[in-house]
Design an enzyme around this catalytic site. Structure first.
Site, PDB file in Angstrom:
ATOM      1  N   CYS A 186      -2.631   2.174   2.404  1.00  0.00           N
ATOM      2  CA  CYS A 186      -3.715   1.669   1.547  1.00  0.00           C
ATOM      3  C   CYS A 186      -3.316   1.829   0.075  1.00  0.00           C
ATOM      4  CB  CYS A 186      -5.002   2.433   1.836  1.00  0.00           C
ATOM      5  SG  CYS A 186      -6.416   1.875   0.850  1.00  0.00           S
TER       6      CYS A 186
ATOM      7  N   CYS B  63     -11.714  -1.607   3.942  1.00  0.00           N
ATOM      8  CA  CYS B  63     -10.994  -1.876   2.703  1.00  0.00           C
ATOM      9  C   CYS B  63     -10.868  -3.385   2.479  1.00  0.00           C
ATOM     10  CB  CYS B  63      -9.604  -1.239   2.747  1.00  0.00           C
ATOM     11  SG  CYS B  63      -8.696  -1.380   1.182  1.00  0.00           S
TER      12      CYS B  63
ATOM     13  N   ARG C 218      -4.645  -7.432   4.600  1.00  0.00           N
ATOM     14  CA  ARG C 218      -3.990  -7.258   5.902  1.00  0.00           C
ATOM     15  C   ARG C 218      -4.918  -6.683   6.956  1.00  0.00           C
ATOM     16  NH1 ARG C 218       0.398  -3.329   3.440  1.00  0.00           N
ATOM     17  NH2 ARG C 218      -1.585  -2.613   2.562  1.00  0.00           N
TER      18      ARG C 218
ATOM     19  N   HIS D 239      -7.255   2.449   6.380  1.00  0.00           N
ATOM     20  CA  HIS D 239      -5.987   1.954   6.931  1.00  0.00           C
ATOM     21  C   HIS D 239      -4.811   2.646   6.261  1.00  0.00           C
ATOM     22  CE1 HIS D 239      -4.749  -0.729   3.523  1.00  0.00           C
ATOM     23  NE2 HIS D 239      -6.021  -0.581   3.229  1.00  0.00           N
TER      24      HIS D 239
ATOM     25  N   ASP E 134      -8.327  -4.835   1.497  1.00  0.00           N
ATOM     26  CA  ASP E 134      -6.933  -5.196   1.764  1.00  0.00           C
ATOM     27  C   ASP E 134      -6.830  -6.422   2.682  1.00  0.00           C
ATOM     28  OD1 ASP E 134      -4.240  -5.145   3.045  1.00  0.00           O
ATOM     29  OD2 ASP E 134      -4.029  -3.285   1.908  1.00  0.00           O
TER      30      ASP E 134
HETATM   31 CO    CO Z   1      -6.779  -0.308   1.366  1.00  0.00          CO
END
Ligand code: CO
Length: 219
Positions: A103, A44, A48, A100, A46
């Site tokens: 998400c 992803c 993090r 994750h 993302d």
């Molecule tokens: Co995500």
């Protein structure tokens, strides 16, 4: 006066170059000579979920593709080109699909909202929900239901890799790459192996998705 994060990245970069050179004076020279990654990582976008940092791989060891909610959709030229290149040319030994918990893409897909250009993208996740509706609807706790959807989405994206000719061809010829479904738990920092049984899944869907690559390769 606090410095803008964008300005900091150049100072960070200078410090990183210096540290790498101190460890190995030929580090960047070696990198310039080519890459030989054994892992393709699909994760992803993302911020993090830091692919390289959380797995501890070094530059040159992992080919990386990231998009919203780690999808491998049919007709997506971007992920398809990455997978084709990684398997056919870089000859990676492992394909990792890493989702994750927490998400935002997964969460957004389950809300009744018009998100414009994100609609067709997130519809891939709604499709995953529909395939597994009975199991998911039986989970009373909303957090746990989202977490399970994250895991099932990873599994479905692993299956989407199995559907591709480039994977079928190379796996039947060489036994590689293996496919792994992982989930990163943002809350604990832990990487969880879902132990996705790609061999069993490949056999189970073979009658439908077999592209005859083995026959072709014997010509
Ligand atoms: Co995500």
């Amino acid at each position: 006066m606090s410095m803008d994060i964008f300005d900091q990245i150049f100072d960070n970069n200078k410090a990183w170059v210096k540290a790498q050179r101190e460890k190995d004076p030929h580090f960047f020279q070696s990198l310039s000579e080519g890459q030989n990654p054994e892992i393709l990582y699909i994760g992803c976008s993302d911020s993090r979920v830091t692919a390289e940092e959380m797995t501890g791989v070094l530059p040159g060891q992992m080919f990386v593709h990231r998009n919203v909610a780690n999808l491998v959709p049919n007709n997506d030229n971007n992920s398809a080109a990455v997978i084709e290149y990684a398997i056919a040319h870089l000859k990676v030994k492992h394909v990792v699909v890493c989702g994750h918990y927490y998400c935002g893409g997964i969460k957004s897909a389950m809300q009744s909202m018009d998100l414009g250009i994100l609609n067709p993208w997130l519809r891939n996740i709604r499709d995953v929900y529909r395939f597994h509706k009975t199991e998911l609807n039986a989970i009373a706790d909303e957090d746990n239901r989202y977490k399970r959807l994250v895991e099932l989405n990873v599994k479905e994206q692993c299956i989407n890799v199995i559907k591709m000719a480039v994977w079928q061809k190379h796996y039947l010829q060489t036994g590689f790459p293996k496919i792994h479904g992982l989930v990163f738990d943002v809350r604990s920092g832990e990487l969880i192996d879902l132990h996705f049984d790609f061999q069993r899944e490949a056999l189970a869907i073979r009658e439908i998705y077999d592209l005859g690559t083995q026959k072709k390769s014997r010509n």
